[in-house]
Structure formats: structure tokens, C-alpha cells
Design an enzyme around this catalytic site. Structure first.
Site, PDB file in Angstrom:
ATOM      1  N   PHE A   1       8.221   1.510  -0.820  1.00 16.17           N
ATOM      2  CA  PHE A   1       8.950   1.963   0.246  1.00 16.17           C
ATOM      3  C   PHE A   1       9.726   2.927   0.228  1.00 16.17           C
ATOM      4  CE2 PHE A   1       8.692  -2.881   0.328  1.00 16.17           C
ATOM      5  CZ  PHE A   1       8.246  -3.143   1.657  1.00 16.17           C
TER       6      PHE A   1
ATOM      7  N   ASP B   1       0.814  -1.204  -0.025  1.00 14.98           N
ATOM      8  CA  ASP B   1      -0.179   0.066  -0.140  1.00 14.98           C
ATOM      9  C   ASP B   1       0.902   1.262   0.052  1.00 14.98           C
ATOM     10  OD1 ASP B   1      -2.797   0.748   0.055  1.00 14.98           O
ATOM     11  OD2 ASP B   1      -2.655   1.243   2.255  1.00 14.98           O
TER      12      ASP B   1
ATOM     13  N   TYR C   1       2.316   4.866   1.236  1.00 17.59           N
ATOM     14  CA  TYR C   1       2.459   5.560   2.418  1.00 17.59           C
ATOM     15  C   TYR C   1       1.278   6.600   2.430  1.00 17.59           C
ATOM     16  CZ  TYR C   1       7.102   4.184   3.134  1.00 17.59           C
ATOM     17  OH  TYR C   1       8.349   3.361   3.246  1.00 17.59           O
TER      18      TYR C   1
ATOM     19  N   HIS D   1       8.313  -9.246   6.968  1.00 21.44           N
ATOM     20  CA  HIS D   1       8.196  -7.717   6.427  1.00 21.44           C
ATOM     21  C   HIS D   1       9.332  -7.084   6.934  1.00 21.44           C
ATOM     22  CE1 HIS D   1       6.682  -3.896   5.561  1.00 21.44           C
ATOM     23  NE2 HIS D   1       5.830  -4.478   4.443  1.00 21.44           N
TER      24      HIS D   1
END
Length: 228
Positions: A81, A68, A70, A191
Site C-alpha cells: 500500500f 500485488d 504497484y 478492501h
């Protein structure tokens, strides 16, 4: 009629069939509706397909899959990321930097969090959802983006050879059935989120493993260092 999507030409050719499918029409209608209702969508419209524009189809060597974008102001810019220059690296990215430092001995302290240099070398920084409402994580996860990004993964798997897929966490690893594991390398780990990074992400050595694989198949390694 296909929707006119502003996306890099080689991707437009590879994904052309997707743009006229009902789910994609639904995505565009939902985004227009949210905008008309005054809702703030991240990333900004011109950056929704930034990952594709930074990494043309024929240049992809590595795929790093996020879930998803930010959802805080000024953070999302269409690369998983990554954050724009001047924005502090979020915790997951800080842990990615720590692992690179441990794995490759590259000093990643105080680095900016803008990962475009990776994208320019062939690292597709793909989120499964390409948009999100401000301050509302996963708010666009059910509007159809997964059909599109699953098609991206399937198309890459089918049409290319010897890609490296870095799949961090259960969500990313749920995409393994889309990938031909006989001709691509899949690197799995927890993760990098602070909630799970020390349960298998730290120490995974994915960055050196990736470069070893690329070099073994006649490709240039990724230069993971970033400018301050």
C-alpha cells in the site's frame, strides 16, 4: 544449497528452510529470465525484501496484507500500500487515510504515501507477491511467491503471540487458515479500493481496534500519523 538472499538477519534465520526449496529456486530463475529478456520488474531488486528489512521478525506486532506490488513507474518500493515520498498516494491508500482520519481524528489530508514510519514501529507491510512486471498487474502472482509469503504468515502465527492481522478483501481473508486465531487478533473488512471501500472498509475502525488490542497485551500502540 540455499540461495543467498539479502534479507534482514532475524528473517533469514526464521525463513532459512524456504530459501533452498525448489519453488524459491524457481522464483529466482524466473526473475533472472525476465530481466535478461529486458522486462522491467517492480520494485527494484534491492527493495524486493524491503518489508522484512524495515520490520525485523522480532519486532512484528501488526501485519497488513496486500496482494500485488504497484505496477506503475516509481510506485512500488516493497511495502504493501505504500509509495515513496513525492509519489501521490493511490486511491486505496487515500481511503486508508480517510478511515484513519475518521477512526482516530488524525488529520491525514495531503499526507505523503510513504508508510515506512509504520514499518519501523512493527507493522509488516506484506504483499502476497513480492514482484510484478511493469504495467502488468498480477504478472508474478503464479511464479511461487505465494509459497514464500504463506510461509511468512504461518511462521509468524506459530512463533509469535498477540499479533494483529489486518485482512482487507477476500484475497487477504483467504489466508486466515494459516493463522492461529486463538492467540492472534484478525481484523476483517472490505478492501480499501474505491470499488469496495464503502462496502465495509470505511467505518471498520481497524486502527483504533488494533491499538486497543496491543495496549491490552502490554505493547505500545502504533502511531498512525505520518509527516507531511
Amino acid at each position: 544449497m540455499p540461495i543467498n538472499v539479502k534479507i534482514e538477519d532475524s528473517w533469514k534465520v526464521s525463513l532459512n528452510a524456504e530459501f533452498s526449496k525448489p519453488y524459491f529456486v524457481g522464483i529466482t530463475q524466473k526473475l533472472k529470465q525476465d530481466k535478461q529478456e529486458g522486462k522491467l520488474i517492480y520494485p527494484p531488486g534491492p527493495l524486493i525484501f524491503n518489508a522484512f528489512n524495515c520490520t525485523p521478525f522480532n519486532q512484528v506486532k501488526v501485519v497488513i496484507l496486500g496482494q500485488d506490488p504497484y505496477h506503475g513507474p516509481g510506485q512500488a518500493h516493497g511495502l504493501s500500500f505504500s509509495v515513496p515520498k513525492g509519489v501521490a498516494p493511490p486511491p486505496s491508500l487515500q481511503n486508508i487515510f480517510k478511515e484513519i482520519q475518521q477512526d482516530l481524528g488524525i488529520d491525514m489530508d495531503n499526507r505523503n504515501g510513504m508508510l515506512e514510519p509504520w514499518a519501523k514501529q512493527g507493522v509488516l507491510l506484506l504483499n502476497a507477491s513480492l514482484t510484478v512486471l511493469a504495467h502488468t498487474p498480477m504478472s508474478h502472482s503464479a511464479i511461487g511467491w505465494h509459497y514464500f509469503t504463506d510461509a511468512v504468515i504461518s511462521t509468524l502465527s506459530a512463533q509469535k503471540n498477540n499479533l494483529v492481522f489486518m485482512l482487507w478483501g477476500k484475497f487477504a481473508q483467504s489466508k486466515i487458515p494459516l493463522i492461529n486465531t486463538t492467540k492472534h487478533l484478525i481484523l476483517k473488512a472490505a478492501h480499501p479500493s474505491p470499488l469496495s471501500a464503502y462496502n465495509g472498509f470505511m467505518g471498520c475502525k481497524h486502527f483504533s481496534s488494533c491499538n486497543q488490542y496491543l495496549q491490552a497485551h502490554g505493547m505500545a500502540p502504533i502511531h498512525w500519523a505520518l509527516d507531511n
